[in-house]
Design an enzyme around this catalytic site. Structure first.
Site: not given
Ligand SMILES: Cc1ncc(COP(=O)(O)O)c(C=O)c1O
Length: 419
Positions: A369-370
């Site tokens: 999640c980046t």
């Protein structure tokens, strides 16, 4: 079935299909026979006075270390952990060099215990070794030198030439050697210079090596005694794109013969410490496609693995070569597969083809999640779909152990060793 891979991938098409159908994605697979062949090819190209130390950091996998140890390789270690791995694999301290810009007490003790040749990076290393060394004879060490100029680097990884955390700046050498002389239990008897990384041009490597020999000569003159070892570092490059040439190791070997002839003052041994050249072509990384999308005109393929498994593209801006594989169908195409009709490349199997539609520039993203989780851009077929597998070539070096494995708590990828 057409075997459609090139020398950028360790395995042919059938083997890749077998591996991907038998394995949970993502995983790394390595071919030990490629490792053996690379070592023998390089060894055969080099003059007898050039020793070959495998740089463990590029891939410390035990089966790989065992393979190189069985070939008689030396090892370049940079931590206590690497020293233990080499000893466990059958390597010996007498064939080991130890480097690092910030060696801990534990590192130095491990290197001394093994009997490795330590490369000192400053007077602090000399002072600590003076205390730690228990032998009756002075401990022979090499000094790592950060050259003032005259080095060139294709991709800035090591940082040749400028300010550096590594070594003693060339212009400080005279002061350093004068200070080191006060520590009579430690004797500087070698020089290490490593100023370039992933270099594909033998001529540029040799130019750097000539600079290193000039520095070594200066050290020998300042010391007033003969050096027994000049360590020229690693930096032998591999191609990450079809358009790049392969490094000509025969001309590197012939050139090193000339370098020795040009430097009759030097009676010791030369050492090369290649990591990438020996290990990169032994491995592939395979990750399944989870989904694809086009976002504002940019095509994305999201994979089961990302920078938690392959960090190099984010750090260097250079992508790994890729191919897309559809289970039961075979290779669809990719940036590491030449267009149909081109002859196979060095070590390649057959004439490749693209079956998965037109190849289009694609951003490869992972599951983290980046938005930093990008594992490169690559030309991949338009019709990739969930369940297809993206295979990254040249993934035997600076991959598995260089990644951010723990970030987001996904499982570590498996490693499969094939011989
Ligand atoms: C001291 C030392 N030797 C050898 C190597 C191996 O370099 P390469 O994999 O580019 O051959 C490195 C890489 O960083 C290094 O720091």
């Amino acid at each position: 079935m057409t075997a459609a891979t090139t020398d950028l991938f360790a395995f042919g098409e059938e083997r890749l299909e077998e591996l991907t159908s038998a394995r949970r994605s993502p995983f790394f697979a390595y071919d030990l026979s490629t490792a053996r062949e690379r070592y023998r090819r390089l060894r055969a190209a080099l003059p007898g006075r050039v020793r070959l130390a495998y740089a463990v950091k590029s891939n410390p996998g035990l089966p790989l270390l065992e393979t190189f140890a069985a070939e008689g390789a030396w090892f370049d270690c940079a931590s206590a952990g690497e020293v233990s791995a080499v000893l466990a694999a059958g390597g010996t301290g007498s064939g080991m060099v130890f480097a690092g810009p910030a060696k801990s007490e534990r590192d130095l003790q491990a290197a001394l215990f093994a009997g490795a040749r330590v490369q000192v990076d400053g007077i602090e290393d000399v002072a600590r070794l003076h205390v730690l060394h228990t032998g009756t004879e002075p401990l022979r060490v090499s000094v790592r030198v950060n050259p003032a100029s005259g080095v060139s680097e294709a991709a800035s990884i090591i940082g040749g030439g400028g300010p550096s955390a590594f070594g003693v700046d060339e212009e400080e050498l005279e002061d350093f050697l004068a200070q080191a002389a006060a520590y009579e239990r430690v004797r500087i008897s070698g020089v290490q210079v490593f100023a370039a990384s992933n270099e594909l041009d033998a001529g540029r490597l040799l130019a750097n090596h000539r600079t290193s020999m000039a520095i070594a000569r200066k050290v020998q003159e300042l010391l007033g005694r003969d050096l027994d070892l000049v360590d020229l570092g690693g930096g032998l490059g591999v191609r990450y794109a079809m358009s790049q040439p392969s490094l000509d190791v025969r001309s590197l070997g012939a050139g090193l013969g000339r370098v020795l002839d040009e430097n009759p003052w030097f009676a010791g041994e030369l050492l090369l410490e290649p990591g990438r050249w020996l290990s990169a072509p032994t491995g592939v990384y395979c990750a399944r496609v989870v989904r694809t999308k086009v976002s504002r005109g940019e095509r994305f393929v999201m994979l089961e693995g990302g920078i938690n498994h392959l960090l190099r593209p984010l750090m260097t801006g250079q992508s790994f070569p890729t191919l897309a594989l559809r289970p039961g169908v075979g290779v669809l195409g990719g940036s590491g597969v030449s267009a149909g009709g081109r002859p196979p490349l060095e070590g390649g199997d057959d004439v490749p083809r693209a079956e998965g539609g037109e190849l289009v520039p694609t951003t490869l993203a992972g599951p983290l999640c980046t938005s930093l989780d990008r594992v490169g851009t690559s030309d991949l077929p338009t019709d990739l779909r969930p369940g297809d597998v993206v295979v990254f070539g040249q993934a035997g070096a600076y991959a598995y152990t260089q990644a951010m494995t723990h970030f987001l708590s996904h499982p570590a990828p498996d490693q499969v060793w094939v011989d």
